[in-house]
Design an enzyme around this catalytic site. Structure first.
Site, PDB file in Angstrom:
ATOM      1  N   SER A  17       0.865  -1.177   0.000  1.00  0.00           N
ATOM      2  CA  SER A  17       0.000   0.000   0.000  1.00  0.00           C
ATOM      3  C   SER A  17       0.895   1.218   0.000  1.00  0.00           C
ATOM      4  O   SER A  17       1.507   1.543   1.007  1.00  0.00           O
ATOM      5  CB  SER A  17      -0.907  -0.008   1.235  1.00  0.00           C
ATOM      6  OG  SER A  17      -1.775   1.087   1.202  1.00  0.00           O
ATOM      7  N   CYS A  18       0.991   1.892  -1.146  1.00  0.00           N
ATOM      8  CA  CYS A  18       2.082   2.842  -1.355  1.00  0.00           C
ATOM      9  C   CYS A  18       1.593   4.099  -2.063  1.00  0.00           C
ATOM     10  O   CYS A  18       0.409   4.392  -2.106  1.00  0.00           O
ATOM     11  CB  CYS A  18       3.168   2.181  -2.196  1.00  0.00           C
ATOM     12  SG  CYS A  18       3.379   0.420  -1.896  1.00  0.00           S
ATOM     13  N   GLY A  19       2.532   4.863  -2.613  1.00  0.00           N
ATOM     14  CA  GLY A  19       2.224   6.023  -3.434  1.00  0.00           C
ATOM     15  C   GLY A  19       2.943   5.899  -4.763  1.00  0.00           C
ATOM     16  O   GLY A  19       4.128   5.570  -4.805  1.00  0.00           O
ATOM     17  N   GLN A 226       6.881   5.341  -4.065  1.00  0.00           N
ATOM     18  CA  GLN A 226       7.302   5.312  -2.666  1.00  0.00           C
ATOM     19  C   GLN A 226       6.545   4.164  -2.006  1.00  0.00           C
ATOM     20  O   GLN A 226       5.313   4.137  -2.029  1.00  0.00           O
ATOM     21  CB  GLN A 226       6.997   6.623  -1.959  1.00  0.00           C
ATOM     22  CG  GLN A 226       7.114   6.588  -0.435  1.00  0.00           C
ATOM     23  CD  GLN A 226       8.533   6.352   0.052  1.00  0.00           C
ATOM     24  OE1 GLN A 226       9.410   7.195  -0.088  1.00  0.00           O
ATOM     25  NE2 GLN A 226       8.770   5.178   0.626  1.00  0.00           N
ATOM     26  N   ASN A 248      -0.014   0.888  -6.133  1.00  0.00           N
ATOM     27  CA  ASN A 248      -0.501   1.390  -4.851  1.00  0.00           C
ATOM     28  C   ASN A 248      -1.726   0.569  -4.469  1.00  0.00           C
ATOM     29  O   ASN A 248      -2.754   0.654  -5.140  1.00  0.00           O
ATOM     30  CB  ASN A 248      -0.876   2.873  -4.952  1.00  0.00           C
ATOM     31  CG  ASN A 248      -1.641   3.346  -3.725  1.00  0.00           C
ATOM     32  OD1 ASN A 248      -1.486   2.813  -2.631  1.00  0.00           O
ATOM     33  ND2 ASN A 248      -2.494   4.347  -3.901  1.00  0.00           N
TER      34      ASN A 248
END
Length: 488
Positions: A17-19, A226, A248
């Protein structure tokens, strides 16, 4: 990645779970400014990541860009080589083990496979890095990072160059598996794209990878990422972007997706372009995260000859069943491909590129944000949130967001934006999918039903044996099957 059988940790349950996002110049003009914008954007997504106890080791960050041709032309010239056409250059980014003997063994079989596939070996390049920018944990786990530069030979067509590089990489991965070499990884091996990533926090990217500060590093697009590791152990290999995508979210159907891809591996024996189909197996490498597995699947489908937009639409289809407003043609398209590939369901927002097209897609749940702006100077910025790159409102000519199952892309060859409706329309028109479904699909609802149960001649023991084989439990029989049988 090594499986740890001594602890309760199992990497098969990893989620992300990211950007993520991308910056792209629609007219396909490479510039260092696009890279700088991407580095600014990923730095502004730092809050979507995390740091370890040393407060410097991140969960992972990186960028995927075009191969900067001018940059590598200078590097090749410095080594005394030259290329007539820089499009004939392929670059592999290599994470070598820290052990010197293993490193040389890996280097040897990379060179052997390069030559075996009739490529010209131009040389090796040690990637300039500054380990002081890293946290202690990242430094301890840091691989030896080098680049191998190869050239296309006359015996390989330009069309097949990317596929040959893919086979070289898969052969190297297979060899590493056979020798049980840990910590060997190839982030990218391509004639179009290159990946700079690591166990970093986003602001460390340009401080660690000195190449990213070079004015000759020019690209027309950059995908940035990220990472926030949820239920995972961060590693250099699992940092993103991967070879074709940044992700993401999570793939909540991952165990089934991996199993189905494994079940399809015997079909690889029919591929004519693979000299040895065994090097393509496994399609999904063991020990990868859900995002890494999706990247493996996407790459396999694209290398098999399908367009990247088609591949993404197959893997992450929009909701089409029981949708009253969907056209018969579109429903036929998705129903046909549902027989070939099950959905990789999220929540997931995916950025992706094959080097010619850059895009983003949401899975059919639509529970991850993907917002974009288009500027008057022809730059599209898409990210997990707005404001990652400061753009004056007066320069924004359009903005929007992706909805469930929607896709958007920039075609760098045609130099234009492709909208969801146009992309789906072109995909639907590609083949007579509706007719194929009507002629080739046998539906249970249309079959004549026998008044007698086919199991009427089975003994209770036979019925129970079949129930066990199919995984039924007493609870399912009482709560589900009984209700279906009695009430429909």
């Amino acid at each position: 990645m090594k499986l740890d059988t001594k602890t309760l940790y199992d990497p098969s349950y990893e989620r992300d779970s990211c950007g993520t996002g991308f910056v792209v110049k629609i007219d396909a003009t490479p510039s260092h400014q696009i890279l700088e914008m991407a580095l600014t954007a990923v730095t502004n997504l730092t809050h979507r990541g995390a740091v370890s106890a040393d407060r410097k080791t991140g969960d992972g960050a990186g960028v995927l860009t075009q191969i900067p041709r001018e940059f590598f032309a200078r590097e090749i010239q410095n080594d005394g080589d030259a290329l007539e056409e820089m499009e004939d250059l392929g670059v592999g980014m290599i994470f070598f083990p820290q052990d010197a003997d293993l490193r040389e063994k890996c280097r040897a079989f990379i060179e052997d496979f390069v030559l075996a596939h009739e490529l010209q070996l131009l040389g090796w390049r040690k990637v300039p890095t500054d380990p002081a920018a890293l946290g202690e944990q990242a430094q301890r786990a840091m691989p030896v990072i080098e680049q191998v530069m190869v050239a296309r030979s006359r015996s390989i067509s330009k069309k097949d160059f990317e596929k040959v590089l893919f086979l070289v990489r898969k052969s190297c991965e297979k060899m590493a598996l056979d020798y049980s070499i840990q910590d060997f990884y190839i982030p990218s091996f391509s004639s179009r794209t290159i990946v700079y990533k690591g166990l970093l926090v986003a602001p460390q990217l340009k401080n660690f990878y000195l190449d990213l500060n070079d004015p000759l590093y020019k690209t027309a697009f950059a995908i940035f990422h990220q990472r926030f590791s949820t239920n995972t152990f961060p590693t250099w290999q699992l940092a993103q972007p991967f070879r074709m995508l940044g992700h993401n979210g999570e793939i909540n159907t991952i165990q089934g997706n991996r199993s189905w891809m494994r079940a399809r591996e015997p079909e690889l024996d029919q591929l004519l372009w693979a000299q040895d189909p065994e090097v393509l197996k496994p399609i999904i490498l063991q020990g990868g995260s859900d995002s890494a597995s999706l990247d493996n699947a996407l790459e396999a489908i694209v290398m098999a000859g399908r367009d990247v937009l088609l591949a993404k639409s197959i893997l992450l289809p929009e909701a089409w069943e029981n949708m009253p407003h969907i056209t018969p043609e579109k429903k036929g398209f998705f129903e046909y491909h549902s027989c070939l590939m099950e959905p990789w369901d999220g929540p997931a927002a995916i950025t992706f590129s094959d080097g010619n097209r850059v895009g983003a897609i949401l899975d059919r749940n639509g529970l991850r944000p993907a917002r974009y702006v288009l500027t008057e100077d022809g730059v599209m910025i898409l990210a997990s949130e707005v404001g990652v790159i400061p753009v004056p409102t007066s320069k924004i000519i359009r903005k929007g967001r992706l909805g469930p199952g929607q896709i958007i892309a920039v075609d760098l060859q045609e130099q234009r934006v492709l909208e969801d409706e146009e992309i789906k329309e072109q995909l639907v028109k590609g083949k007579p999918y509706t007719r194929w479904v009507e002629k080739g699909l046998v539906r249970f609802s249309s079959r004549p039903r026998s008044p007698q149960l086919v199991t009427s001649h089975w003994s209770e023991e036979q019925i129970q044996r079949h129930q066990l084989a199919m995984g039924y439990t007493q609870e399912e029989l009482d709560m589900l099957i009984k209700g279906m049988a009695t009430e429909g």
